[in-house]
Design an enzyme around this catalytic site. Structure first.
Site, mmCIF file in Angstrom:
data_model
loop_
_atom_site.group_PDB
_atom_site.id
_atom_site.type_symbol
_atom_site.label_atom_id
_atom_site.label_comp_id
_atom_site.label_asym_id
_atom_site.label_seq_id
_atom_site.Cartn_x
_atom_site.Cartn_y
_atom_site.Cartn_z
ATOM 1 N N GLY A 1 31.988 -2.308 -2.357
ATOM 2 C CA GLY A 1 30.704 -2.763 -1.861
ATOM 3 C C GLY A 1 30.004 -3.656 -2.871
ATOM 4 O O GLY A 1 30.333 -3.670 -4.054
ATOM 5 N N CYS A 2 29.017 -4.410 -2.402
ATOM 6 C CA CYS A 2 28.354 -5.400 -3.258
ATOM 7 C C CYS A 2 27.483 -4.735 -4.330
ATOM 8 O O CYS A 2 27.622 -5.026 -5.525
ATOM 9 C CB CYS A 2 27.546 -6.372 -2.413
ATOM 10 S SG CYS A 2 26.405 -5.602 -1.248
ATOM 11 N N PHE A 3 26.571 -3.824 -3.938
ATOM 12 C CA PHE A 3 25.789 -3.092 -4.933
ATOM 13 C C PHE A 3 26.720 -2.340 -5.880
ATOM 14 O O PHE A 3 26.517 -2.315 -7.098
ATOM 15 C CB PHE A 3 24.861 -2.083 -4.243
ATOM 16 C CG PHE A 3 23.472 -2.578 -3.968
ATOM 17 C CD1 PHE A 3 22.765 -3.315 -4.910
ATOM 18 C CD2 PHE A 3 22.844 -2.283 -2.766
ATOM 19 C CE1 PHE A 3 21.470 -3.756 -4.665
ATOM 20 C CE2 PHE A 3 21.553 -2.716 -2.500
ATOM 21 C CZ PHE A 3 20.865 -3.459 -3.455
ATOM 22 N N ALA A 4 27.747 -1.697 -5.305
ATOM 23 C CA ALA A 4 28.669 -0.903 -6.114
ATOM 24 C C ALA A 4 29.363 -1.757 -7.161
ATOM 25 O O ALA A 4 29.536 -1.339 -8.312
ATOM 26 C CB ALA A 4 29.698 -0.218 -5.218
#
Length: 320
Positions: free
Chosen positions: A129-132
């Protein structure tokens, strides 16, 4: 040449994949599947592609594809994988959250800065994921030296494209412009994959990761601020970060605090370390659609096919 296909071709991540793959020197974009746009030119959904390609959306994936990118959205990839719609010999890179958590499946978590060697040997990748991605890049070097022994605090802000292409109450211009808001505090869905990766590097990791996500009044990019108590100096931590990311072409440890315009439009991540009042602060920035999604997916494809991982990803930032 690698024959590539995309399933779920009308959204933001698929659009970025199409743009990258059309210019990739070792790829032929063979098939882009979209049920809602089948038979239409790709530029019917991605207007900026007009003049770049005359490919049309397909209703089904070509059986000749060597690699298939799944961009249909969260909760939909399992049905595609289990529905015999992908060539049996094709490698698969899933951009949804369906396979990111370890379980009874063959997918490997596709963060190259964590799993580069095993990515080279697998046929199935769960793209992070992007935030991750941004948060993990801020924390992995600390976990690698067992330094995450106090609660970790994270605040991160993302652009509106992180919510996908379909308009919602919190993505349309009139609400998002000149505005900021918090959502899913302390319970964001990316926390599971973040903790999983930290546990992989730091055996016995059990500290809480307190994550406050924010929506920003801009379209692209993520800025994350991570901090925790540490006795080590900023110079010591900065040296650790530079050693950890040596040989990883897309992560740069910067001497200045980064901003999102320095990475938007690229597959880069900029990381900055400083110390204040006994707290180590790590700032990270990425483009949520590129290093946070489609650029990282192509980086994984390059590794899976034995190519230089940066091939086709020398993209240009727009700093003003």
């Amino acid at each position: 040449m690698i024959k590539a296909g995309i399933i779920g071709g009308a959204g933001y991540t698929a659009g970025e994949l199409i743009r990258i793959l059309l210019l990739h020197p070792e790829v032929i974009l063979l098939s882009v599947v979209s049920r809602s746009h089948s038979g239409e030119f790709l530029y019917a959904a991605h207007l900026d592609l007009e003049g770049d390609t005359n490919l049309k959306f397909d209703s089904a994936m070509s059986r000749h594809a060597d690699v298939v990118f799944l961009c249909s959205g969260h909760g939909k990839s399992k049905a595609v994988v289990e529905g015999n719609t992908i060539p049996e010999s094709a490698k698969v890179i899933d951009l949804s959250s369906d396979y990111r958590i370890k379980g009874e499946h063959d997918f490997i978590y596709g963060l190259p800065e964590l799993n580069r060697d095993i990515i080279k040997t697998t046929n199935y990748i769960a793209n992070p994921g992007c935030f991750a991605t941004c948060i993990q890049l801020c924390l992995l070097p600390l976990a690698s030296e067992n330094l995450l022994n106090k609660p970790v605090h994270v605040t991160a802000i993302t652009g509106s494209t992180g919510a996908g292409q379909n308009p919602t109450d919190t993505t349309h211009f009139s609400w998002r412009s000149n505005n900021a808001s918090i959502y899913k505090p302390l319970k964001h869905q990316h926390l599971g994959e973040i903790k999983q990766s930290l546990e992989q590097l730091q055996e016995g990791f059990h500290q809480p990761v307190h994550f406050i996500p924010m929506r920003g009044a801009f379209t692209r990019g993520i800025l994350a601020t991570c901090y925790l108590e540490l006795d080590e100096s900023a110079d010591t931590i900065k040296k650790l970060f530079k050693e950890y990311y040596a040989g990883h072409p897309f992560v740069t440890v910067s001497d200045s605090s980064p901003d999102v315009k320095r990475v938007v439009g690229t597959n880069k991540a900029l990381i900055h370390v400083q110390k204040e009042d006994g707290q180590i602060l790590i700032f990270g920035v990425i483009d949520n659609l590129l290093k946070g999604a489609s650029g990282q997916a192509v980086q994984n494809m390059n590794l899976m096919f034995g190519l230089d991982e940066s091939l086709g990803l020398n993209l240009k930032a727009t700093a003003f």
